[in-house]
Every structure is written in C-alpha cells, then in structure tokens.
Design a protein around this motif. Structure first.
Motif, PDB file in Angstrom:
ATOM      1  N   ILE A   1      -0.199   8.463   8.349  1.00  7.81           N
ATOM      2  CA  ILE A   1      -1.609   8.373   7.971  1.00  7.81           C
ATOM      3  C   ILE A   1      -2.084   7.022   8.465  1.00  7.81           C
ATOM      4  O   ILE A   1      -1.578   5.997   8.040  1.00  7.81           O
ATOM      5  CB  ILE A   1      -1.814   8.464   6.444  1.00  7.81           C
ATOM      6  N   SER A   2      -3.045   6.999   9.376  1.00 10.51           N
ATOM      7  CA  SER A   2      -3.501   5.749   9.971  1.00 10.51           C
ATOM      8  C   SER A   2      -4.866   5.373   9.432  1.00 10.51           C
ATOM      9  O   SER A   2      -5.833   6.113   9.596  1.00 10.51           O
ATOM     10  CB  SER A   2      -3.554   5.875  11.493  1.00 10.51           C
ATOM     11  N   GLY A   3      -4.956   4.219   8.792  1.00 15.76           N
ATOM     12  CA  GLY A   3      -6.238   3.682   8.373  1.00 15.76           C
ATOM     13  C   GLY A   3      -6.951   4.461   7.300  1.00 15.76           C
ATOM     14  O   GLY A   3      -8.175   4.543   7.304  1.00 15.76           O
ATOM     15  N   ALA A   4      -6.219   5.030   6.360  1.00 14.95           N
ATOM     16  CA  ALA A   4      -6.829   5.842   5.309  1.00 14.95           C
ATOM     17  C   ALA A   4      -6.824   5.085   3.986  1.00 14.95           C
ATOM     18  O   ALA A   4      -6.050   4.168   3.773  1.00 14.95           O
ATOM     19  CB  ALA A   4      -6.076   7.153   5.155  1.00 14.95           C
ATOM     20  N   SER A   5      -7.718   5.495   3.092  1.00 16.53           N
ATOM     21  CA  SER A   5      -7.682   5.035   1.706  1.00 16.53           C
ATOM     22  C   SER A   5      -7.747   6.254   0.810  1.00 16.53           C
ATOM     23  O   SER A   5      -8.498   7.196   1.083  1.00 16.53           O
ATOM     24  CB  SER A   5      -8.845   4.091   1.402  1.00 16.53           C
ATOM     25  N   GLN A   6      -6.945   6.239  -0.226  1.00 21.42           N
ATOM     26  CA  GLN A   6      -6.915   7.329  -1.186  1.00 21.42           C
ATOM     27  C   GLN A   6      -7.084   6.753  -2.577  1.00 21.42           C
ATOM     28  O   GLN A   6      -6.726   5.602  -2.829  1.00 21.42           O
ATOM     29  CB  GLN A   6      -5.577   8.071  -1.123  1.00 21.42           C
ATOM     30  N   CYS A   7      -7.606   7.552  -3.490  1.00 22.58           N
ATOM     31  CA  CYS A   7      -7.730   7.145  -4.874  1.00 22.58           C
ATOM     32  C   CYS A   7      -6.975   8.128  -5.757  1.00 22.58           C
ATOM     33  O   CYS A   7      -7.041   9.354  -5.549  1.00 22.58           O
ATOM     34  CB  CYS A   7      -9.190   7.086  -5.310  1.00 22.58           C
ATOM     35  N   PHE A   8      -6.262   7.590  -6.728  1.00 19.81           N
ATOM     36  CA  PHE A   8      -5.497   8.410  -7.665  1.00 19.81           C
ATOM     37  C   PHE A   8      -5.903   8.001  -9.082  1.00 19.81           C
ATOM     38  O   PHE A   8      -6.045   6.808  -9.371  1.00 19.81           O
ATOM     39  CB  PHE A   8      -4.002   8.204  -7.461  1.00 19.81           C
ATOM     40  N   SER A   9      -6.078   8.989  -9.934  1.00 20.75           N
ATOM     41  CA  SER A   9      -6.592   8.720 -11.281  1.00 20.75           C
ATOM     42  C   SER A   9      -5.676   9.275 -12.346  1.00 20.75           C
ATOM     43  O   SER A   9      -5.025  10.314 -12.169  1.00 20.75           O
ATOM     44  CB  SER A   9      -8.000   9.323 -11.445  1.00 20.75           C
ATOM     45  N   ARG A  10      -5.648   8.550 -13.458  1.00 14.48           N
ATOM     46  CA  ARG A  10      -4.959   9.019 -14.659  1.00 14.48           C
ATOM     47  C   ARG A  10      -5.707   8.427 -15.855  1.00 14.48           C
ATOM     48  O   ARG A  10      -5.818   7.201 -15.977  1.00 14.48           O
ATOM     49  CB  ARG A  10      -3.498   8.582 -14.665  1.00 14.48           C
ATOM     50  N   GLY A  11      -6.225   9.311 -16.700  1.00 15.34           N
ATOM     51  CA  GLY A  11      -6.996   8.818 -17.835  1.00 15.34           C
ATOM     52  C   GLY A  11      -8.201   8.020 -17.365  1.00 15.34           C
ATOM     53  O   GLY A  11      -8.980   8.479 -16.523  1.00 15.34           O
ATOM     54  N   ASP A  12      -8.362   6.799 -17.891  1.00 14.93           N
ATOM     55  CA  ASP A  12      -9.507   5.972 -17.527  1.00 14.93           C
ATOM     56  C   ASP A  12      -9.188   4.976 -16.415  1.00 14.93           C
ATOM     57  O   ASP A  12      -9.913   4.001 -16.208  1.00 14.93           O
ATOM     58  CB  ASP A  12     -10.039   5.221 -18.750  1.00 14.93           C
ATOM     59  N   VAL A  13      -8.099   5.217 -15.680  1.00 16.27           N
ATOM     60  CA  VAL A  13      -7.687   4.327 -14.596  1.00 16.27           C
ATOM     61  C   VAL A  13      -7.736   5.071 -13.270  1.00 16.27           C
ATOM     62  O   VAL A  13      -7.253   6.202 -13.157  1.00 16.27           O
ATOM     63  CB  VAL A  13      -6.253   3.793 -14.833  1.00 16.27           C
ATOM     64  N   THR A  14      -8.333   4.436 -12.273  1.00 15.03           N
ATOM     65  CA  THR A  14      -8.309   4.926 -10.899  1.00 15.03           C
ATOM     66  C   THR A  14      -7.793   3.815 -10.001  1.00 15.03           C
ATOM     67  O   THR A  14      -8.266   2.670 -10.092  1.00 15.03           O
ATOM     68  CB  THR A  14      -9.712   5.354 -10.429  1.00 15.03           C
ATOM     69  N   ILE A  15      -6.826   4.133  -9.155  1.00 14.62           N
ATOM     70  CA  ILE A  15      -6.241   3.140  -8.256  1.00 14.62           C
ATOM     71  C   ILE A  15      -6.470   3.564  -6.810  1.00 14.62           C
ATOM     72  O   ILE A  15      -6.093   4.664  -6.404  1.00 14.62           O
ATOM     73  CB  ILE A  15      -4.734   2.953  -8.534  1.00 14.62           C
ATOM     74  N   GLU A  16      -7.115   2.668  -6.066  1.00 12.50           N
ATOM     75  CA  GLU A  16      -7.321   2.878  -4.646  1.00 12.50           C
ATOM     76  C   GLU A  16      -6.115   2.356  -3.878  1.00 12.50           C
ATOM     77  O   GLU A  16      -5.612   1.265  -4.159  1.00 12.50           O
ATOM     78  CB  GLU A  16      -8.576   2.136  -4.189  1.00 12.50           C
ATOM     79  N   VAL A  17      -5.662   3.139  -2.900  1.00 12.87           N
ATOM     80  CA  VAL A  17      -4.505   2.754  -2.098  1.00 12.87           C
ATOM     81  C   VAL A  17      -4.907   2.752  -0.627  1.00 12.87           C
ATOM     82  O   VAL A  17      -5.310   3.781  -0.082  1.00 12.87           O
ATOM     83  CB  VAL A  17      -3.315   3.724  -2.304  1.00 12.87           C
ATOM     84  N   HIS A  18      -4.805   1.587   0.008  1.00 13.50           N
ATOM     85  CA  HIS A  18      -5.042   1.472   1.444  1.00 13.50           C
ATOM     86  C   HIS A  18      -3.743   1.818   2.165  1.00 13.50           C
ATOM     87  O   HIS A  18      -2.684   1.275   1.840  1.00 13.50           O
ATOM     88  CB  HIS A  18      -5.482   0.056   1.801  1.00 13.50           C
ATOM     89  N   ASP A  19      -3.834   2.689   3.146  1.00 18.61           N
ATOM     90  CA  ASP A  19      -2.650   3.285   3.760  1.00 18.61           C
ATOM     91  C   ASP A  19      -2.770   3.191   5.275  1.00 18.61           C
ATOM     92  O   ASP A  19      -3.660   3.796   5.867  1.00 18.61           O
ATOM     93  CB  ASP A  19      -2.550   4.740   3.296  1.00 18.61           C
ATOM     94  N   HIS A  20      -1.896   2.414   5.904  1.00 16.76           N
ATOM     95  CA  HIS A  20      -1.992   2.183   7.339  1.00 16.76           C
ATOM     96  C   HIS A  20      -0.637   2.344   8.016  1.00 16.76           C
ATOM     97  O   HIS A  20       0.376   1.861   7.509  1.00 16.76           O
ATOM     98  CB  HIS A  20      -2.517   0.774   7.624  1.00 16.76           C
ATOM     99  N   GLY A  21      -0.644   2.996   9.164  1.00 17.12           N
ATOM    100  CA  GLY A  21       0.538   3.071   9.993  1.00 17.12           C
ATOM    101  C   GLY A  21       1.421   4.257   9.700  1.00 17.12           C
ATOM    102  O   GLY A  21       1.102   5.137   8.900  1.00 17.12           O
TER     103      GLY A  21
END
Length: 271
Positions: A6-26
C-alpha cells in the motif's frame, strides 16, 4: 509475517470513542513507528522515505488528538495509549509487528508489548530512557527537564526555544530549528499525565519481546550512561547500538544512520 503493498495511504480504525489514523507507505516487511512526546507522525516523513527505499513498509499511527486520530485526552494511562497502537495493528492485520518507539514512544511500545504480546514481534527503543534505575530513581537531570519544558512552550521567543532544543534534544552543531514546529502542547500534557498514572514497573520489561535499543551518543535525556541497564536487567534479548553525533531528537539529526539500523533490524529478522 504478513506483508502487503500500500503506497501513500491513510486508514482510520475505530473502537468505541477512539479513532486512530494510520499513515501507510511503501511495501515489504512492515514496521510501526511511534512518535515522541507531544509530537506527531510528520516527524518521520524523511525516515519513512528512507526506509521505503530500503524495502521496509512504514506505518505511523497518529497520536489521538492529532490529525484524524480522536479520543478522550483526560485521565489517560499508558495502557490507553498502547491500546490505540493495538487498534492500528489489529486494523491493518499485520500482527505480530515490529514496533519502534522514539523517545516517549518507547514507553508506549513497551506497554504494548506488555499488554498485547501477541501483536508484537519485536520492539525498537529509539533514543529511549530505561524509565527507572535499579534503585528506583528516575534517570532524568532536572535541569534538562526544565529545558525540555521550554521546547514546546509556544509563548516563548524562538531564540529561547532554540537554546532549549539545543540543550535538551540536539547534539552540538546539529540544526535544532527543525523542531521549532510540530509541537502539540495539549497532547504532551495528556501523555505526561498518562505516564504519571502508570508505574514504569508495569511496562519496563516490554513483556518478553526482543528489544533493539538505539541510543544517541549525545543524548541528555536518555543518557547513554544508562545504555547498559536494559541489557543487565533483561538479558540477551536486548541488543544495544549507539549512533554518534546525535541527541535525543536523533532521527532528524542522523536519519540515514537510523534508517540503516531499523532496516537491518526489520529485514534481518523477517528472513
């Protein structure tokens, strides 16, 4: 070990009241990189590119409160911060993962390895303090701690903050102005509170994970005098390397050296 491209992507994952963005490169074997106190994933743009060039995929979970990562900042513990990284690893389906924590991020990485051992393949402690000495004292110089506080105080003049950055974070002659920006004081305070709410003894050993300890020779916060401590306490699963001409910031000071060390660690273990 799982590997995706996955090149140059960002994904968000949520659980309850928390969302975490993950920058994903290479592409290639993957490493998760956790940022320093009060700072975000942007600090590792250059390192990410260098690691990608070396065949390592880099995932950078953004700290809650920065970017698209959200969640309560009050009454946090180190377990909460580690759970955010666990959410990122589970969401990307890359367990067990290599996890590198820079400075304060090393405590989060060690808490993750303690509380979620199945998610962690190995931990890299990058410019990370052991957290506590065998006699129970904290290994921090109070004078340097006062300088550390000035670095993120945006009410101070730049020249005052540059001087503080020079004393607390950067080796003599290195360009500390690169860290005038990138501070999130409210995040720093929340992380400080989480640290204070969680005894170091809870996560000191990083579970049973193999540990790569990457020390900076001129570090005034994670003093190189204590580079032997983790090996003495935890034994052969700790390997220590020292990078010259670098302070606690380390990565912006010696990005090529850090990239070489991290890439060798990930690629060598992934074979």
């Amino acid at each position: 070990m799982q590997s995706q491209t996955i090149s140059g992507a960002s994904q968000c994952f949520s659980r309850g009241d928390v969302t975490i963005e993950v920058h994903d490169h290479g592409s290639g074997p993957a490493v998760f990189i956790l940022p320093s106190l009060g700072r975000g994933a942007q600090d590792y743009d250059e390192l990410t590119e260098l690691l990608n060039q070396r065949g390592v995929r880099v995932l950078r979970p953004e700290t809650r409160g920065i970017g698209n990562s959200t969640g309560p900042l009050a009454s946090l513990t180190m377990q909460d911060l580690a759970a955010d990284v666990a959410l990122a690893i589970e969401g990307t389906k890359l367990a067990p993962a290599f996890v590198a924590g820079h400075a304060f991020g090393n405590f989060v990485a060690r808490m993750l390895a303690t509380g979620w051992p199945d998610l962690v393949r190995a931990v890299a402690i990058v410019a990370g303090s052991p957290g506590i000495l065998p006699n129970g004292e904290l290994p921090y110089d109070p004078v340097i701690q006062r300088e550390l506080a000035k670095c993120s105080d945006l009410s101070l003049d730049d020249d005052v903050r540059i001087e503080a950055l020079n004393r607390a974070f950067f080796a003599p002659g290195n360009d500390s102005s690169v860290w005038l920006g990138g501070w999130h004081p409210e995040i720093k305070e929340a992380q400080r509170a989480a640290d204070a709410a969680t005894p170091v003894s809870v996560y000191f050993a990083a579970g049973k994970a193999p540990i790569l300890e990457v020390q900076a020779a001129c570090d005034t916060i994670a003093d190189a005098r204590y580079a032997h401590l983790l090996r003495e306490q935890l034994g052969a699963r700790v390997k220590t390397l020292v990078i010259e001409n670098a302070g606690h910031a380390l990565i912006p000071e010696q990005p090529l050296a850090v990239a070489d060390v991290i890439a060798a660690w990930v690629l060598g273990s992934a074979r």
